[in-house]
Design a protein around this motif. Structure first.
Motif, PDB file in Angstrom:
ATOM      1  N   ASP A 131       0.827  -1.215   0.000  1.00 40.55           N
ATOM      2  CA  ASP A 131       0.000   0.000   0.000  1.00 40.55           C
ATOM      3  C   ASP A 131       0.857   1.258   0.000  1.00 40.55           C
ATOM      4  O   ASP A 131       0.495   2.282   0.589  1.00 40.55           O
ATOM      5  N   ALA A 132       1.987   1.193  -0.694  1.00 39.71           N
ATOM      6  CA  ALA A 132       2.921   2.324  -0.705  1.00 39.71           C
ATOM      7  C   ALA A 132       2.258   3.605  -1.218  1.00 39.71           C
ATOM      8  O   ALA A 132       2.522   4.692  -0.701  1.00 39.71           O
ATOM      9  N   ASP A 133       1.396   3.500  -2.227  1.00 39.23           N
ATOM     10  CA  ASP A 133       0.782   4.703  -2.797  1.00 39.23           C
ATOM     11  C   ASP A 133      -0.015   5.462  -1.744  1.00 39.23           C
ATOM     12  O   ASP A 133      -0.016   6.699  -1.725  1.00 39.23           O
ATOM     13  N   ARG A 134      -0.678   4.725  -0.866  1.00 37.38           N
ATOM     14  CA  ARG A 134      -1.446   5.367   0.198  1.00 37.38           C
ATOM     15  C   ARG A 134      -0.522   6.166   1.112  1.00 37.38           C
ATOM     16  O   ARG A 134      -0.839   7.286   1.511  1.00 37.38           O
ATOM     17  N   TRP A 135       0.641   5.605   1.434  1.00 36.76           N
ATOM     18  CA  TRP A 135       1.578   6.290   2.326  1.00 36.76           C
ATOM     19  C   TRP A 135       2.228   7.482   1.640  1.00 36.76           C
ATOM     20  O   TRP A 135       2.419   8.536   2.264  1.00 36.76           O
ATOM     21  N   HIS A 136       2.537   7.358   0.364  1.00 37.63           N
ATOM     22  CA  HIS A 136       3.099   8.505  -0.356  1.00 37.63           C
ATOM     23  C   HIS A 136       2.105   9.666  -0.367  1.00 37.63           C
ATOM     24  O   HIS A 136       2.487  10.831  -0.190  1.00 37.63           O
ATOM     25  N   ALA A 137       0.840   9.354  -0.581  1.00 40.09           N
ATOM     26  CA  ALA A 137      -0.183  10.397  -0.563  1.00 40.09           C
ATOM     27  C   ALA A 137      -0.300  11.022   0.830  1.00 40.09           C
ATOM     28  O   ALA A 137      -0.464  12.244   0.966  1.00 40.09           O
ATOM     29  N   LEU A 138      -0.207  10.187   1.853  1.00 38.51           N
ATOM     30  CA  LEU A 138      -0.295  10.698   3.224  1.00 38.51           C
ATOM     31  C   LEU A 138       0.867  11.630   3.529  1.00 38.51           C
ATOM     32  O   LEU A 138       0.691  12.709   4.130  1.00 38.51           O
ATOM     33  N   PHE A 139       2.085  11.261   3.124  1.00 37.01           N
ATOM     34  CA  PHE A 139       3.244  12.104   3.414  1.00 37.01           C
ATOM     35  C   PHE A 139       3.171  13.419   2.635  1.00 37.01           C
ATOM     36  O   PHE A 139       3.703  14.437   3.097  1.00 37.01           O
ATOM     37  N   GLN A 140       2.521  13.403   1.485  1.00 37.50           N
ATOM     38  CA  GLN A 140       2.273  14.665   0.793  1.00 37.50           C
ATOM     39  C   GLN A 140       1.321  15.536   1.618  1.00 37.50           C
ATOM     40  O   GLN A 140       1.516  16.761   1.718  1.00 37.50           O
ATOM     41  N   GLU A 141       0.314  14.909   2.234  1.00 40.56           N
ATOM     42  CA  GLU A 141      -0.589  15.650   3.110  1.00 40.56           C
ATOM     43  C   GLU A 141       0.147  16.218   4.318  1.00 40.56           C
ATOM     44  O   GLU A 141      -0.133  17.343   4.762  1.00 40.56           O
ATOM     45  N   VAL A 142       1.062  15.433   4.864  1.00 39.69           N
ATOM     46  CA  VAL A 142       1.869  15.916   5.994  1.00 39.69           C
ATOM     47  C   VAL A 142       2.658  17.162   5.576  1.00 39.69           C
ATOM     48  O   VAL A 142       2.715  18.161   6.316  1.00 39.69           O
ATOM     49  N   TYR A 143       3.256  17.112   4.396  1.00 38.47           N
ATOM     50  CA  TYR A 143       4.003  18.267   3.902  1.00 38.47           C
ATOM     51  C   TYR A 143       3.087  19.484   3.736  1.00 38.47           C
ATOM     52  O   TYR A 143       3.453  20.611   4.124  1.00 38.47           O
ATOM     53  N   GLU A 144       1.915  19.277   3.173  1.00 35.27           N
ATOM     54  CA  GLU A 144       0.996  20.394   2.966  1.00 35.27           C
ATOM     55  C   GLU A 144       0.520  20.974   4.290  1.00 35.27           C
ATOM     56  O   GLU A 144       0.342  22.195   4.415  1.00 35.27           O
ATOM     57  N   ARG A 145       0.341  20.131   5.311  1.00 37.23           N
ATOM     58  CA  ARG A 145      -0.011  20.645   6.631  1.00 37.23           C
ATOM     59  C   ARG A 145       1.152  21.462   7.200  1.00 37.23           C
ATOM     60  O   ARG A 145       0.936  22.493   7.842  1.00 37.23           O
TER      61      ARG A 145
END
Length: 270
Positions: A131-145
Motif C-alpha cells: 500500500d505504498a501509494d497510500r503512504w506517499h499520498a499521506l506524506f504529501q498531506e503531511v508536507y501540505e499541513r
C-alpha cells in the motif's frame, strides 16, 4: 573524542571520532544527529573506532548551497566520502537506523569494498509496502499541513500515522547538552518535512547487493508495532532474509544503550 568537519559537494559534514579498534560508522535517521548516538558510541568505543556524524542540512552539518530536495543516494555518497576521509582505505562496519539503514544499504550497493558488514535497524523503506501509494499520498498531506500550519501540526500528524513518538520539548529542567540536542532536532524536523521525507521514502534498496553481503536486519523487540515494523518485514521479504530483535523500540540505541551495544557487537562480529 575528536570532532571535525568534512567538505563535500554542497555541505560541510560535522563528524565525531572516538575509541580504538576496527572502524564502525553509525548513521542516524530522521531528525536525529550524532548526539543521539552519544551513549551508544561511548560504550562501543571500547571495542571500535566509532564515527558518528550529522546528516547534511541537519544540526551542525550546514549546507553550502541553497536547500533542495534530498535523496538517500546523495546521503550514501556523503557516507562514502566520510569513510574515504577517516578510514585510510580500511573497510568499516556500518550501523544505520531508520533512514540511516537505507543510507547504509545504498553505501553497500555502490561501494561494497567499504562495508565490512551492515546492520540496518528498522529501515523506513515505505516504497516496498503493497500500500505504498497510500503512504506517499499521506506524506504529501503531511508536507501540505507543514506548509499551512507549521512543524508542530505536521509532526503530530506524521507521528500519529506511523505510530512513533517524536522527540520531547527541550525543557529547562533537562541537562544543557540534552536541551541543546533537542533544540537542534526541532530545527531538523523542518528539514525533514520540507526536503527529505517525501523523497527518502521512495528509495528501494538493491536486494542483490544485500543478499551477497554480510547484512543483518533488526527490529525493536519492545513497544507497540509501528509502520517501521511493517517496512522492516517488507525488506526482509524483498531480500529473503530473517529479522533479529534488538532491545528497545525505534530509539532503543538511546533508551537501552548497554543492551543495544551488546546486541550490535554480536551482530557485527557474528
Amino acid at each position: 573524542m575528536k570532532t571535525d568537519t568534512l567538505t563535500v559537494p554542497g555541505a560541510e559534514i560535522y563528524h565525531e571520532v572516538r575509541g580504538t579498534g576496527p572502524l564502525l560508522l553509525l548513521i542516524n535517521g530522521g531528525d536525529g544527529d550524532a548526539a543521539m548516538f552519544g551513549p551508544l558510541a561511548g560504550l562501543l568505543a571500547e571495542h571500535f573506532t566509532v564515527v558518528t556524524y550529522d546528516l547534511r542540512g541537519n544540526s551542525r552539518s550546514r549546507l553550502t548551497g541553497p536547500p533542495a530536495e534530498q535523496r538517500i543516494e546523495g546521503h550514501g555518497h556523503d557516507a562514502h566520502l566520510l569513510l574515504n576521509a577517516v578510514a585510510a582505505g580500511e573497510p568499516a562496519y556500518v550501523f544505520g537506523t531508520s533512514y540511516g539503514g537505507m543510507i547504509g544499504a545504498d553505501l553497500l550497493a555502490r561501494h561494497p569494498g567499504q562495508v565490512r558488514a551492515l546492520v540496518a535497524h528498522e529501515p523506513f523503506v515505505v516504497d516496498l509496502l503493497p500500500d505504498a501509494d497510500r503512504w506517499h499520498a499521506l506524506f504529501q498531506e503531511v508536507y501540505e499541513r507543514y506548509e499551512r500550519e507549521g512543524v508542530d501540526a505536521a509532526m503530530q500528524m506524521f507521528c500519529e500515522e506511523i505510530g512513533v513518538q517524536g522527540p520531547p520539548e527541550p525543557r529547562e529542567d533537562l541537562p544543557a547538552p540534552v536541551r541543546e540536542m533537542l533544540a537542534r532536532l526541532r530545527v531538523n524536523m523542518e528539514t525533514c518535512l520540507a526536503y527529505e521525507l517525501r523523497s527518502f521514502v521512495r528509495f528501494r534498496p538493491d536486494a542483490e547487493a544485500l543478499r551477497t553481503a554480510r547484512f543483518t536486519l533488526v527490529i525493536g523487540g519492545e513497544g507497540p508495532k509501528t509502520l517501521v515494523h511493517r517496512t522492516t518485514r517488507a525488506l526482509a521479504e524483498h531480500v529473503g532474509t530473517g529479522i533479529t530483535e534488538f532491545p528497545g523500540g525505534h530509539v532503543g540505541f538511546l533508551t537501552h544503550p548497554a543492551a543495544f551495544a551488546a546486541a550490535l557487537r554480536g551482530a557485527l562480529r557474528g
